[in-house]
Design a protein around this motif. Structure first.
Motif, PDB file in Angstrom:
ATOM      1  N   GLU A  85      30.798  28.434  40.317  1.00  0.00           N
ATOM      2  CA  GLU A  85      32.008  29.213  40.566  1.00  0.00           C
ATOM      3  C   GLU A  85      31.694  30.633  41.024  1.00  0.00           C
ATOM      4  O   GLU A  85      32.618  31.380  41.393  1.00  0.00           O
ATOM      5  N   HIS A  86      30.424  30.989  41.038  1.00  0.00           N
ATOM      6  CA  HIS A  86      30.032  32.361  41.365  1.00  0.00           C
ATOM      7  C   HIS A  86      30.612  32.862  42.694  1.00  0.00           C
ATOM      8  O   HIS A  86      31.173  33.964  42.743  1.00  0.00           O
ATOM      9  N   PRO A  87      30.530  32.094  43.797  1.00  0.00           N
ATOM     10  CA  PRO A  87      31.101  32.608  45.054  1.00  0.00           C
ATOM     11  C   PRO A  87      32.597  32.841  44.979  1.00  0.00           C
ATOM     12  O   PRO A  87      33.116  33.835  45.506  1.00  0.00           O
ATOM     13  N   TRP A  88      33.323  31.939  44.304  1.00  0.00           N
ATOM     14  CA  TRP A  88      34.775  32.073  44.219  1.00  0.00           C
ATOM     15  C   TRP A  88      35.163  33.243  43.330  1.00  0.00           C
ATOM     16  O   TRP A  88      36.094  33.997  43.642  1.00  0.00           O
ATOM     17  N   ALA A  89      34.465  33.406  42.222  1.00  0.00           N
ATOM     18  CA  ALA A  89      34.765  34.525  41.330  1.00  0.00           C
ATOM     19  C   ALA A  89      34.491  35.856  42.029  1.00  0.00           C
ATOM     20  O   ALA A  89      35.243  36.827  41.873  1.00  0.00           O
ATOM     21  N   THR A  90      33.428  35.890  42.820  1.00  0.00           N
ATOM     22  CA  THR A  90      33.107  37.101  43.570  1.00  0.00           C
ATOM     23  C   THR A  90      34.218  37.441  44.554  1.00  0.00           C
ATOM     24  O   THR A  90      34.683  38.591  44.636  1.00  0.00           O
ATOM     25  N   ARG A  91      34.659  36.439  45.316  1.00  0.00           N
ATOM     26  CA  ARG A  91      35.728  36.677  46.297  1.00  0.00           C
ATOM     27  C   ARG A  91      37.004  37.143  45.616  1.00  0.00           C
ATOM     28  O   ARG A  91      37.707  38.030  46.116  1.00  0.00           O
ATOM     29  N   LEU A  92      37.340  36.528  44.490  1.00  0.00           N
ATOM     30  CA  LEU A  92      38.577  36.883  43.811  1.00  0.00           C
ATOM     31  C   LEU A  92      38.518  38.316  43.298  1.00  0.00           C
ATOM     32  O   LEU A  92      39.505  39.057  43.392  1.00  0.00           O
ATOM     33  N   ALA A  93      37.387  38.723  42.756  1.00  0.00           N
ATOM     34  CA  ALA A  93      37.245  40.104  42.286  1.00  0.00           C
ATOM     35  C   ALA A  93      37.374  41.079  43.453  1.00  0.00           C
ATOM     36  O   ALA A  93      38.019  42.124  43.337  1.00  0.00           O
ATOM     37  N   GLU A  94      36.769  40.736  44.584  1.00  0.00           N
ATOM     38  CA  GLU A  94      36.808  41.622  45.743  1.00  0.00           C
ATOM     39  C   GLU A  94      38.211  41.739  46.327  1.00  0.00           C
ATOM     40  O   GLU A  94      38.661  42.825  46.686  1.00  0.00           O
ATOM     41  N   THR A  95      38.904  40.611  46.451  1.00  0.00           N
ATOM     42  CA  THR A  95      40.209  40.625  47.118  1.00  0.00           C
ATOM     43  C   THR A  95      41.329  41.120  46.213  1.00  0.00           C
ATOM     44  O   THR A  95      42.330  41.642  46.707  1.00  0.00           O
ATOM     45  N   SER A  96      41.180  40.977  44.900  1.00  0.00           N
ATOM     46  CA  SER A  96      42.247  41.368  43.974  1.00  0.00           C
ATOM     47  C   SER A  96      42.035  42.744  43.370  1.00  0.00           C
ATOM     48  O   SER A  96      42.994  43.397  42.949  1.00  0.00           O
ATOM     49  N   GLY A  97      40.766  43.171  43.283  1.00  0.00           N
ATOM     50  CA  GLY A  97      40.459  44.416  42.588  1.00  0.00           C
ATOM     51  C   GLY A  97      40.520  44.288  41.078  1.00  0.00           C
ATOM     52  O   GLY A  97      40.430  45.282  40.359  1.00  0.00           O
ATOM     53  N   ALA A  98      40.659  43.063  40.575  1.00  0.00           N
ATOM     54  CA  ALA A  98      40.738  42.822  39.133  1.00  0.00           C
ATOM     55  C   ALA A  98      39.376  42.416  38.579  1.00  0.00           C
ATOM     56  O   ALA A  98      38.529  41.870  39.300  1.00  0.00           O
ATOM     57  N   VAL A  99      39.180  42.673  37.300  1.00  0.00           N
ATOM     58  CA  VAL A  99      38.019  42.138  36.613  1.00  0.00           C
ATOM     59  C   VAL A  99      38.209  40.619  36.492  1.00  0.00           C
ATOM     60  O   VAL A  99      39.249  40.147  36.049  1.00  0.00           O
ATOM     61  N   VAL A 100      37.219  39.873  36.921  1.00  0.00           N
ATOM     62  CA  VAL A 100      37.274  38.416  36.830  1.00  0.00           C
ATOM     63  C   VAL A 100      36.350  37.968  35.703  1.00  0.00           C
ATOM     64  O   VAL A 100      35.162  38.296  35.689  1.00  0.00           O
TER      65      VAL A 100
END
Length: 298
Positions: A85-100
């Motif tokens: 899940e590392h790539p998806w978690a990275t993208r989500l943190a980058e695009t949302s600005g939230a702590v994942v």
């Protein structure tokens, strides 16, 4: 089907879920072959949430993050983990600005329901209790996930409501698995769709439930009362067995007074977001980050 996605169908891996251990190893190998994402601008650390057993977490902290999401990976409850899940978690943190906060929950069939749900709930409690250390507001914590992880997220918010547990600000449900009964039109019709079809969905539910009857926390579509839940974003794929159960769940939440944003992505199939070069996948990924950002805004 979207032509950019259709061109990749012959290259999509074949996973039948008949042998969960072998399929899990294949899934791990495929994930390891994906180029590592650029993590510049993120602080990443592995942590453990105290529980019985302890739950492994991976924290992705963007600079000046204001909210957090407890993120639950897909994989039919039998595959996936922190590394895949590392790539998806990275993208989500980058695009949302939230702590994942990515959760390494226990997998079926070795650990059937409620193991994964218990781990997810433990992770949410940990996030709220450690909000100050994470640098986020404890009242701005969301729960979300893809596929099986989306079903877990829906189960977590039901349990939190019923047990008057941690306050959850928002739920992000991306193509969630919500209904073991497979009675909808899409569940009965999509018997040969790419990556996930009726037979694979049925196998995933068998592994997850382990022969026990489904409860609303395992299959949230079985819940009689959807009132009092946090606002939700529900995304569906056109050629996905879960499509209609997800749309019905969104409608039922709306009828129960829950604010819901529903996006049915035309021309897509379950998991097609993995085809990153497709324009529709890029829009889907960007939207997940945008709606999470909005959902966590004061």
């Amino acid at each position: 089907m979207d032509p950019e996605l259709e061109a990749f169908i012959p290259l999509f891996p074949q996973v039948e879920l008949a042998d969960p251990v072998a399929d899990r190893e294949k899934f791990t190998e495929l994930a390891a072959a994906v180029p590592a994402p650029d993590t510049t601008g993120l602080e990443i650390e592995d942590r453990t949430a105290s529980g019985d057993p302890p739950v492994p977490l991976r924290i992705y902290r963007p600079h000046q993050a204001q909210g957090a999401v407890v993120w639950l990976h897909g994989g039919g409850w039998v595959m996936g983990g922190l590394d895949s899940e590392h790539p998806w978690a990275t993208r989500l943190a980058e695009t949302s600005g939230a702590v994942v906060i990515s959760v390494g929950y226990r997998l079926a069939p070795e650990h059937p329901f409620p193991a994964a749900l218990d781990d997810a709930y433990t992770a949410v409690c940990w996030a709220v209790e450690n909000a100050a250390e994470l640098g986020v507001d404890p009242d701005r914590i969301a729960v979300g996930g893809h596929s099986a992880g989306g079903g877990l997220a829906a189960g977590v918010v039901l349990r939190a409501r019923d047990e008057r547990g941690p306050s959850i600000r928002f739920q992000l449900l991306n193509q969630p698995g919500l209904d073991d009964r497979q009675e909808t039109w899409s569940a009965r019709t999509f018997t040969g769709t790419p990556w996930m079809d009726r037979a694979k969905v049925a196998a995933a539910w068998r592994h997850y439930l382990g022969g026990a009857p489904a409860t609303p926390y395992a299959a949230p579509a079985r819940a009689d009362d959807l009132s009092g839940l946090p606002p939700a974003y529900v995304a569906t794929a056109e050629f996905c067995p879960n499509r209609d159960e997800d749309i019905l769940y969104a409608l039922r939440m709306l009828q129960a007074g829950v604010p819901v944003e529903l996006h049915q992505w035309a021309g897509t199939f379950h998991g097609s977001q993995a085809i990153l070069s497709a324009e529709v996948s890029q829009r889907q990924i960007a939207e997940l980050g945008a709606v999470l950002r909005r959902g966590l805004t004061p």
